[in-house]
Design a protein around this motif. Structure first.
Motif, PDB file in Angstrom:
ATOM      1  N   PHE A  54      -1.427   9.801 -13.767  1.00  0.00           N
ATOM      2  CA  PHE A  54      -1.132   8.441 -13.323  1.00  0.00           C
ATOM      3  C   PHE A  54       0.190   8.413 -12.564  1.00  0.00           C
ATOM      4  O   PHE A  54       1.239   8.750 -13.099  1.00  0.00           O
ATOM      5  CB  PHE A  54      -1.078   7.510 -14.532  1.00  0.00           C
ATOM      6  CG  PHE A  54      -0.637   6.112 -14.210  1.00  0.00           C
ATOM      7  CD1 PHE A  54      -1.218   5.404 -13.175  1.00  0.00           C
ATOM      8  CD2 PHE A  54       0.364   5.499 -14.948  1.00  0.00           C
ATOM      9  CE1 PHE A  54      -0.815   4.114 -12.868  1.00  0.00           C
ATOM     10  CE2 PHE A  54       0.769   4.214 -14.663  1.00  0.00           C
ATOM     11  CZ  PHE A  54       0.184   3.520 -13.621  1.00  0.00           C
ATOM     12  N   GLU A  55       0.132   7.985 -11.286  1.00  0.00           N
ATOM     13  CA  GLU A  55       1.320   8.000 -10.431  1.00  0.00           C
ATOM     14  C   GLU A  55       1.769   6.615  -9.986  1.00  0.00           C
ATOM     15  O   GLU A  55       2.863   6.472  -9.445  1.00  0.00           O
ATOM     16  CB  GLU A  55       1.049   8.852  -9.181  1.00  0.00           C
ATOM     17  CG  GLU A  55       0.822  10.323  -9.469  1.00  0.00           C
ATOM     18  CD  GLU A  55       2.074  11.032  -9.949  1.00  0.00           C
ATOM     19  OE1 GLU A  55       3.179  10.532  -9.664  1.00  0.00           O
ATOM     20  OE2 GLU A  55       1.946  12.077 -10.612  1.00  0.00           O
ATOM     21  N   ALA A  82       6.608  -6.375 -13.315  1.00  0.00           N
ATOM     22  CA  ALA A  82       5.895  -5.939 -14.519  1.00  0.00           C
ATOM     23  C   ALA A  82       6.213  -4.495 -14.897  1.00  0.00           C
ATOM     24  O   ALA A  82       5.870  -4.054 -15.992  1.00  0.00           O
ATOM     25  CB  ALA A  82       4.389  -6.093 -14.317  1.00  0.00           C
ATOM     26  N   ILE A  83       6.846  -3.759 -13.998  1.00  0.00           N
ATOM     27  CA  ILE A  83       7.165  -2.357 -14.273  1.00  0.00           C
ATOM     28  C   ILE A  83       8.528  -2.281 -14.950  1.00  0.00           C
ATOM     29  O   ILE A  83       9.525  -2.745 -14.389  1.00  0.00           O
ATOM     30  CB  ILE A  83       7.166  -1.534 -12.969  1.00  0.00           C
ATOM     31  CG1 ILE A  83       5.765  -1.557 -12.335  1.00  0.00           C
ATOM     32  CG2 ILE A  83       7.600  -0.095 -13.235  1.00  0.00           C
ATOM     33  CD1 ILE A  83       5.694  -0.886 -10.976  1.00  0.00           C
ATOM     34  N   ASP A  90       9.501   6.260 -11.455  1.00  0.00           N
ATOM     35  CA  ASP A  90       8.379   7.161 -11.733  1.00  0.00           C
ATOM     36  C   ASP A  90       7.056   6.651 -11.180  1.00  0.00           C
ATOM     37  O   ASP A  90       6.148   7.450 -10.920  1.00  0.00           O
ATOM     38  CB  ASP A  90       8.224   7.361 -13.248  1.00  0.00           C
ATOM     39  CG  ASP A  90       9.470   7.952 -13.880  1.00  0.00           C
ATOM     40  OD1 ASP A  90      10.155   8.731 -13.196  1.00  0.00           O
ATOM     41  OD2 ASP A  90       9.760   7.620 -15.041  1.00  0.00           O
ATOM     42  N   LEU A  91       6.915   5.340 -11.027  1.00  0.00           N
ATOM     43  CA  LEU A  91       5.643   4.752 -10.622  1.00  0.00           C
ATOM     44  C   LEU A  91       5.740   4.200  -9.209  1.00  0.00           C
ATOM     45  O   LEU A  91       6.615   3.389  -8.902  1.00  0.00           O
ATOM     46  CB  LEU A  91       5.238   3.635 -11.589  1.00  0.00           C
ATOM     47  CG  LEU A  91       5.011   4.061 -13.043  1.00  0.00           C
ATOM     48  CD1 LEU A  91       4.670   2.850 -13.901  1.00  0.00           C
ATOM     49  CD2 LEU A  91       3.905   5.107 -13.128  1.00  0.00           C
ATOM     50  N   GLY A  92       4.828   4.639  -8.351  1.00  0.00           N
ATOM     51  CA  GLY A  92       4.816   4.166  -6.976  1.00  0.00           C
ATOM     52  C   GLY A  92       4.010   2.887  -6.828  1.00  0.00           C
ATOM     53  O   GLY A  92       3.150   2.572  -7.650  1.00  0.00           O
ATOM     54  N   LEU A  93       4.290   2.158  -5.754  1.00  0.00           N
ATOM     55  CA  LEU A  93       3.525   0.952  -5.427  1.00  0.00           C
ATOM     56  C   LEU A  93       3.066   1.070  -3.979  1.00  0.00           C
ATOM     57  O   LEU A  93       3.880   1.047  -3.054  1.00  0.00           O
ATOM     58  CB  LEU A  93       4.375  -0.302  -5.614  1.00  0.00           C
ATOM     59  CG  LEU A  93       3.649  -1.629  -5.336  1.00  0.00           C
ATOM     60  CD1 LEU A  93       2.505  -1.828  -6.321  1.00  0.00           C
ATOM     61  CD2 LEU A  93       4.618  -2.804  -5.406  1.00  0.00           C
ATOM     62  N   GLY A 110      10.261  -3.618  -2.987  1.00  0.00           N
ATOM     63  CA  GLY A 110       9.824  -2.629  -3.966  1.00  0.00           C
ATOM     64  C   GLY A 110       8.600  -1.820  -3.621  1.00  0.00           C
ATOM     65  O   GLY A 110       8.216  -0.933  -4.389  1.00  0.00           O
ATOM     66  N   ALA A 111       7.942  -2.088  -2.484  1.00  0.00           N
ATOM     67  CA  ALA A 111       6.789  -1.273  -2.093  1.00  0.00           C
ATOM     68  C   ALA A 111       7.271   0.108  -1.663  1.00  0.00           C
ATOM     69  O   ALA A 111       8.340   0.255  -1.066  1.00  0.00           O
ATOM     70  CB  ALA A 111       6.021  -1.944  -0.962  1.00  0.00           C
ATOM     71  N   ASP A 112       6.476   1.132  -1.964  1.00  0.00           N
ATOM     72  CA  ASP A 112       6.875   2.515  -1.693  1.00  0.00           C
ATOM     73  C   ASP A 112       6.094   3.171  -0.564  1.00  0.00           C
ATOM     74  O   ASP A 112       6.599   4.075   0.095  1.00  0.00           O
ATOM     75  CB  ASP A 112       6.700   3.363  -2.959  1.00  0.00           C
ATOM     76  CG  ASP A 112       7.579   2.882  -4.093  1.00  0.00           C
ATOM     77  OD1 ASP A 112       8.807   2.957  -3.950  1.00  0.00           O
ATOM     78  OD2 ASP A 112       7.040   2.419  -5.115  1.00  0.00           O
ATOM     79  N   SER A 113       4.846   2.760  -0.351  1.00  0.00           N
ATOM     80  CA  SER A 113       4.039   3.383   0.696  1.00  0.00           C
ATOM     81  C   SER A 113       3.040   2.371   1.231  1.00  0.00           C
ATOM     82  O   SER A 113       2.723   1.370   0.577  1.00  0.00           O
ATOM     83  CB  SER A 113       3.321   4.633   0.166  1.00  0.00           C
ATOM     84  OG  SER A 113       2.503   4.322  -0.948  1.00  0.00           O
ATOM     85  N   PHE A 114       2.548   2.655   2.442  1.00  0.00           N
ATOM     86  CA  PHE A 114       1.696   1.705   3.151  1.00  0.00           C
ATOM     87  C   PHE A 114       0.596   2.466   3.886  1.00  0.00           C
ATOM     88  O   PHE A 114       0.724   3.658   4.163  1.00  0.00           O
ATOM     89  CB  PHE A 114       2.503   0.921   4.198  1.00  0.00           C
ATOM     90  CG  PHE A 114       3.739   0.266   3.671  1.00  0.00           C
ATOM     91  CD1 PHE A 114       3.736  -1.077   3.328  1.00  0.00           C
ATOM     92  CD2 PHE A 114       4.921   0.975   3.518  1.00  0.00           C
ATOM     93  CE1 PHE A 114       4.877  -1.695   2.844  1.00  0.00           C
ATOM     94  CE2 PHE A 114       6.069   0.372   3.035  1.00  0.00           C
ATOM     95  CZ  PHE A 114       6.048  -0.966   2.698  1.00  0.00           C
ATOM     96  N   ASP A 115      -0.463   1.762   4.232  1.00  0.00           N
ATOM     97  CA  ASP A 115      -1.407   2.279   5.214  1.00  0.00           C
ATOM     98  C   ASP A 115      -1.930   1.109   6.028  1.00  0.00           C
ATOM     99  O   ASP A 115      -1.843  -0.047   5.607  1.00  0.00           O
ATOM    100  CB  ASP A 115      -2.560   3.053   4.562  1.00  0.00           C
ATOM    101  CG  ASP A 115      -3.481   2.167   3.736  1.00  0.00           C
ATOM    102  OD1 ASP A 115      -4.051   1.212   4.290  1.00  0.00           O
ATOM    103  OD2 ASP A 115      -3.633   2.434   2.529  1.00  0.00           O
ATOM    104  N   SER A 116      -2.429   1.404   7.206  1.00  0.00           N
ATOM    105  CA  SER A 116      -2.931   0.343   8.069  1.00  0.00           C
ATOM    106  C   SER A 116      -3.795   0.953   9.156  1.00  0.00           C
ATOM    107  O   SER A 116      -3.557   2.083   9.593  1.00  0.00           O
ATOM    108  CB  SER A 116      -1.768  -0.427   8.707  1.00  0.00           C
ATOM    109  OG  SER A 116      -2.245  -1.385   9.629  1.00  0.00           O
TER     110      SER A 116
END
Length: 489
Positions: A54-55, A82-83, A90-93, A110-116
């Motif tokens: 779990f990442e 909530a984290i 340790d936990l990505g968003l 607080g977002a760590d990565s994206f796609d589009s």
């Protein structure tokens, strides 16, 4: 959503036995702070035995919300809040389908990565993504970097005025409207210059699938898509650099985007400061007071929802005088033995919200013994029978720790309610974990001289704790003790 959590946990449990399991992000779908916060908090509470794969979390169904910046802010804040602090690193968003002009803001939150894929979708319609800004009726700034091209540098008032024409921010133009002074230096545009923009236009608009010079339309669709991707990637690289600089540069960059009104970032940043008072303070310290939600903004922060709440329009006109239980002549307490006081919710009617439903489930055994009163940040105490009144269903308000006058109004009304009706109950119980609402209820109970607020020792004062199983069990056990040991009045 309970089934979704069950499935995700079972999947991760199966991977625990593998020697080298893949990294797994748990997908979430929800369109409000409360739902996302509940899901993340509940999952983490139930997944304490998961160790290997779990990442983090990946939030989906966001593409339709690209024009609803306030809701995007709510969703990201709901997940991050909530984290627990000791797991933030340790936990990505991850955010599905969102990038481009929102990258810096959502990273700040607080977002760590994206796609589009919107860079490719734009190319399908023969469109180039552009970042020009018009600073006057005569002057354009091509491809500005917002960290250095603040409109104030051009002597333009940062407010919109007749003299400041904001021609485009992350706008698009079609391939037949390429500006004569187009100066993009990305690899795709450099290649297009060698071919010739006239060749692009001839192939795309005057020929069929290909022309006599050997170029196919797909060649230019690919190059336009590559240009659009480079624009997005350039922004991503710039945000990474700002993060690595770690001196507040990312906040400064987002503030300048907001001040220059790029893509409704100003509205989104203001929305974020309603809940995140630390962010609000940081902006004030840097002189960006106008980017912070003031008291009136925080009092009636409208959610630009696509789906109405039971066909009720959200109104900005309501004031605390529109409902006061102490003025109601039709209110009577029944024969219930316990007064249960809980905070209001974003969802209306309150009883339909996830926060109220989990409490109802935990106390279902004593449903006919409980008189529920909701603490509204707008109106103070609201007994359950009044939840469907139009003024109760159609206001939007977030009570924050900064609003001392409104907090005092709510405390005063709750104390007056208890003085009028509290003696009719065998027990008075509050259930609240969010800091501001818990404080209000605690103060009212203390002034009245009776009542207990649960959970007694939450791990933190945040909405996440509202959904924690052990806290709900504490409420259930307390009610069982009270109702089994105290004879009815």
């Amino acid at each position: 959503m309970e089934d979704s959590i069950d499935s995700a946990i079972r999947c991760l449990e199966l991977l625990e036995d593998q020697p080298d399991p893949p990294a797994v992000y748990v997908a979430i779908h929800g369109h409000d702070y409360e739902t996302i916060n509940w899901y993340v908090g509940t999952f983490l509470d139930r997944a304490t035995h998961i160790d290997k794969s779990f990442e983090g979390f990946a939030i989906g169904s966001l593409v339709p919300l690209r024009t609803n910046v306030e809701m995007l802010v709510d969703i990201v804040q709901g997940a991050k809040d909530a984290i627990p602090a000791d797991r933030e690193d340790d936990l990505g968003l991850h955010l599905f389908g969102i990038s481009g002009k929102f990258t810096a803001l959502l990273t700040l939150l607080g977002a760590d990565s994206f796609d589009s894929s919107s860079y490719m979708q734009a190319a399908q319609f023969k469109k180039f993504i552009n970042r020009e800004i018009g600073v006057s009726d005569e002057e354009l700034v091509r491809n500005p970097n917002a960290s250095t091209h603040d409109l104030g540098d051009f002597g333009v008032d940062v407010d919109r005025t007749a003299d400041a024409r904001w021609a485009a921010d992350w706008s698009k133009f079609t391939a037949d409207q390429i500006p004569d002074d187009w100066g993009c230096q990305c690899p795709a545009c450099e290649h297009l210059r060698r071919i010739g923009f006239e060749q692009l236009q001839s192939t795309m608009y005057d020929s069929k699938s290909y022309d006599r010079d050997g170029y196919m339309k797909s060649d230019f669709y690919a190059l336009m898509s590559y240009h659009n991707f480079c624009v997005y990637q350039d922004e991503m690289n710039h945000v990474r650099k700002l993060i690595n600089d770690s001196g507040g540069e990312l906040l400064e960059y987002v503030a300048k985007m907001a001040r220059n009104d790029v893509g409704n970032i100003k509205r989104a940043l203001k929305r974020a400061t309603v809940r995140d008072r630390e962010l609000a303070q940081q902006l004030r310290e840097r002189g960006y007071n106008r980017l912070v939600a003031d008291q009136s903004d925080a009092e009636q922060e409208r959610l630009d929802l696509d789906i109405p709440v039971d066909d009720q329009e959200i109104s900005l006109e309501h004031t605390p005088e529109d409902f006061n239980i102490l003025d109601r002549k039709d209110y009577r307490v029944g024969d219930e033995r316990v007064l249960l006081v809980i905070p209001c919710s974003q969802t209306k009617p309150y009883s339909n919200s996830r926060t109220h439903r989990v409490v109802a489930d935990a106390t279902a055994e004593w449903n006919d013994q409980i008189h529920k009163v909701t603490v509204s940040g707008m109106y103070g105490p609201v007994p359950e029978q009044y939840e469907n009144l139009s003024q109760i269903k159609s206001y939007e308000y977030v009570l924050t720790n900064a609003e001392k006058q409104r907090q005092q109004l709510v405390v005063d009304r709750l104390v007056s309610y208890l003085e009028e009706y509290g003696s009719q109950f065998d027990a008075i119980v509050g259930y609240a974990t969010s800091k501001t609402y818990r404080t209000v209820i605690e103060q009212a109970f203390a002034q009245y001289g009776d009542g207990v607020v649960l959970p007694k020792e939450p791990k933190m004062r945040a909405l996440t704790e509202h959904f924690r199983t052990t806290n709900l069990e504490e409420l259930s056990e307390h009610l069982d003790d009270v109702l089994s040991s105290t004879p009815p009045q």
